[in-house]
Design a protein around this motif. Structure first.
Motif, PDB file in Angstrom:
ATOM      1  N   THR A  58      -1.025   4.686 -10.520  1.00  0.00           N
ATOM      2  CA  THR A  58      -1.373   5.604  -9.445  1.00  0.00           C
ATOM      3  C   THR A  58      -0.130   5.958  -8.639  1.00  0.00           C
ATOM      4  O   THR A  58       0.611   5.061  -8.214  1.00  0.00           O
ATOM      5  N   LEU A  60       1.619   6.671  -5.504  1.00  0.00           N
ATOM      6  CA  LEU A  60       1.377   6.497  -4.075  1.00  0.00           C
ATOM      7  C   LEU A  60       1.907   7.663  -3.258  1.00  0.00           C
ATOM      8  O   LEU A  60       1.426   7.913  -2.141  1.00  0.00           O
ATOM      9  N   ARG A  63      -0.533  10.049  -1.903  1.00  0.00           N
ATOM     10  CA  ARG A  63      -1.538   9.549  -0.962  1.00  0.00           C
ATOM     11  C   ARG A  63      -0.972   9.478   0.452  1.00  0.00           C
ATOM     12  O   ARG A  63       0.204   9.197   0.648  1.00  0.00           O
ATOM     13  N   PRO A  64      -1.819   9.696   1.468  1.00  0.00           N
ATOM     14  CA  PRO A  64      -1.366   9.517   2.844  1.00  0.00           C
ATOM     15  C   PRO A  64      -0.919   8.073   3.068  1.00  0.00           C
ATOM     16  O   PRO A  64      -1.374   7.152   2.379  1.00  0.00           O
ATOM     17  N   THR A  65      -0.050   7.888   4.031  1.00  0.00           N
ATOM     18  CA  THR A  65       0.497   6.550   4.302  1.00  0.00           C
ATOM     19  C   THR A  65      -0.596   5.506   4.482  1.00  0.00           C
ATOM     20  O   THR A  65      -0.522   4.406   3.919  1.00  0.00           O
ATOM     21  N   ARG A  66      -1.621   5.829   5.246  1.00  0.00           N
ATOM     22  CA  ARG A  66      -2.667   4.842   5.561  1.00  0.00           C
ATOM     23  C   ARG A  66      -3.517   4.471   4.354  1.00  0.00           C
ATOM     24  O   ARG A  66      -4.246   3.485   4.385  1.00  0.00           O
ATOM     25  N   GLU A  67      -3.437   5.289   3.284  1.00  0.00           N
ATOM     26  CA  GLU A  67      -4.254   5.029   2.097  1.00  0.00           C
ATOM     27  C   GLU A  67      -3.457   4.417   0.946  1.00  0.00           C
ATOM     28  O   GLU A  67      -3.980   4.292  -0.163  1.00  0.00           O
ATOM     29  N   ARG A  68      -2.220   4.018   1.203  1.00  0.00           N
ATOM     30  CA  ARG A  68      -1.412   3.461   0.114  1.00  0.00           C
ATOM     31  C   ARG A  68      -1.730   1.994  -0.162  1.00  0.00           C
ATOM     32  O   ARG A  68      -1.334   1.453  -1.194  1.00  0.00           O
ATOM     33  N   GLY A  69      -2.402   1.341   0.764  1.00  0.00           N
ATOM     34  CA  GLY A  69      -2.845  -0.033   0.513  1.00  0.00           C
ATOM     35  C   GLY A  69      -1.729  -1.040   0.390  1.00  0.00           C
ATOM     36  O   GLY A  69      -1.832  -2.002  -0.368  1.00  0.00           O
ATOM     37  N   ALA A  95     -10.031  -2.541   8.636  1.00  0.00           N
ATOM     38  CA  ALA A  95      -9.802  -1.128   8.328  1.00  0.00           C
ATOM     39  C   ALA A  95     -10.145  -0.805   6.884  1.00  0.00           C
ATOM     40  O   ALA A  95     -10.421   0.344   6.553  1.00  0.00           O
ATOM     41  N   ARG A  96     -10.152  -1.826   6.029  1.00  0.00           N
ATOM     42  CA  ARG A  96     -10.469  -1.611   4.617  1.00  0.00           C
ATOM     43  C   ARG A  96     -11.935  -1.920   4.302  1.00  0.00           C
ATOM     44  O   ARG A  96     -12.308  -2.072   3.145  1.00  0.00           O
ATOM     45  N   THR A 143      -4.375  -8.393   4.008  1.00  0.00           N
ATOM     46  CA  THR A 143      -4.994  -7.231   3.366  1.00  0.00           C
ATOM     47  C   THR A 143      -5.034  -7.371   1.850  1.00  0.00           C
ATOM     48  O   THR A 143      -5.567  -6.498   1.164  1.00  0.00           O
TER      49      THR A 143
END
Length: 325
Positions: A58, A60, A63-69, A95-96, A143
């Motif tokens: 995938t 990264l 993807r937006p920063t907050r969705e990079r996990g 948040a997850r 996380t």
């Protein structure tokens, strides 16, 4: 295909390409301005960059920063000042989508593992630098990320605190099932915490290898200094030798089995029981370091500006090919 494949460019700062497998702890080293922090921030999505960061296939970058996990730890911690340590650590799992009770339980477990469970109700302003950094590491690991980014997490801590934290961090990263990228300016981190070392210089990757490979065959003068070696460039070859193998004299040394350079003394400092002397050789020659006895330093009058000859026996030199860049 590797679990992580990075090919990123931050215009004017860094172009980095490397791959990693799960379980890898990659230490990123290089001089100030080499692009280390820019690379990590680009992977995290905190600075504009072009290219790709493929994690398990995938990209990264899309993807937006907050969705990079990702798990991220910076030297200034960036803890939420209005939350206590427990809720700082629980924030990511919440948040997850983890339920509040489960997130707080996970936070308690990580604070316990990092040795700061008794500080759970304190806010960041009530924590010392070492305590806050432990909380920041717990927050990143809570996380359960696939990729953990650490940008000089020991910077700014006193020696004792940094040493203790380094030991703890090494143990946690060894158990971590994902990939860790650790930016550091300390050779100890690269040699003891990591199983891979990535060397950046002038915005590019110039060496990628195991700690032993990089420490025994450094590709840059900066890395050579970190591991305590002299490195001399000769065409496409490099010559490495320790400061203890360098002899200083006022007259030109004799003998065909010696490599020699003329120059002047730069800095003089104590180094354990020896005197460490930096010699700036003439013209475009290398800057060398030599360890001599206090008696020899006094006898030769080794003060800044003193003209000297530096030499080493060819039998003390290890030659190897310069790594391809």
């Amino acid at each position: 295909m590797s679990d992580l494949q990075v090919s990123l460019e931050v215009p004017g700062r860094v172009h980095a390409a490397f791959a990693a497998e799960r379980g890898d702890v990659i230490a990123v080293i290089g001089p100030n301005g080499a692009g280390k922090s820019s690379m990590v921030k680009a992977i995290a999505g905190l600075v504009p960059a072009t290219g790709s960061v493929l994690l398990d296939g995938t990209d990264l970058v899309t993807r937006p920063t907050r969705e990079r996990g990702l798990g991220v730890v910076f030297q200034d911690q960036l803890l939420f000042p209005h939350l206590d340590a427990r809720r700082n650590v629980a924030f990511g799992p919440r948040a997850r989508g983890l339920a509040k009770a489960a997130a707080l339980a996970r936070a308690d477990a990580w604070l316990e593992r990092l040795g700061v469970a008794d500080l759970a109700e304190r806010r960041p302003g009530q924590l010392s630098g070492g305590q806050a950094q432990r909380v920041a590491i717990a927050r990143a690991l809570a996380t359960e990320p696939d990729l953990l980014l650490l940008d000089e997490p020991m910077s700014g801590l006193d020696v004792g605190v940094a040493t203790a934290l380094r030991i703890e961090l090494a143990a946690h990263l060894a158990e971590f099932g994902g990939i860790s990228v650790l930016v550091t300016h300390d050779a100890i981190d690269a040699l003891t915490v990591a199983n891979r070392v990535l060397v950046l210089d002038r915005g590019a990757v110039v060496q990628d290898g195991t700690p032993d490979e990089v420490s025994q065959r450094p590709a840059t003068d900066h890395v050579a200094r970190l591991v305590g070696l002299n490195v001399v460039h000769r065409e496409r070859s490099l010559l490495a030798f320790p400061p203890s193998a360098v002899t200083l004299s006022l007259g030109e040394p004799e003998g065909s089995a010696r490599l020699r350079w003329h120059g002047e003394v730069g800095r003089v400092t104590t180094h354990g029981g020896a005197v460490r002397v930096v010699v700036r050789t003439a013209g475009t020659g290398p800057e060398l370091i030599a360890d001599v006895t206090p008696a020899a330093a006094t006898e030769l009058g080794l003060v800044p500006g003193r003209a000297v000859w530096a030499s080493t026996k060819e039998t003390s030199v290890r030659a190897y090919d310069e790594p391809r860049r």
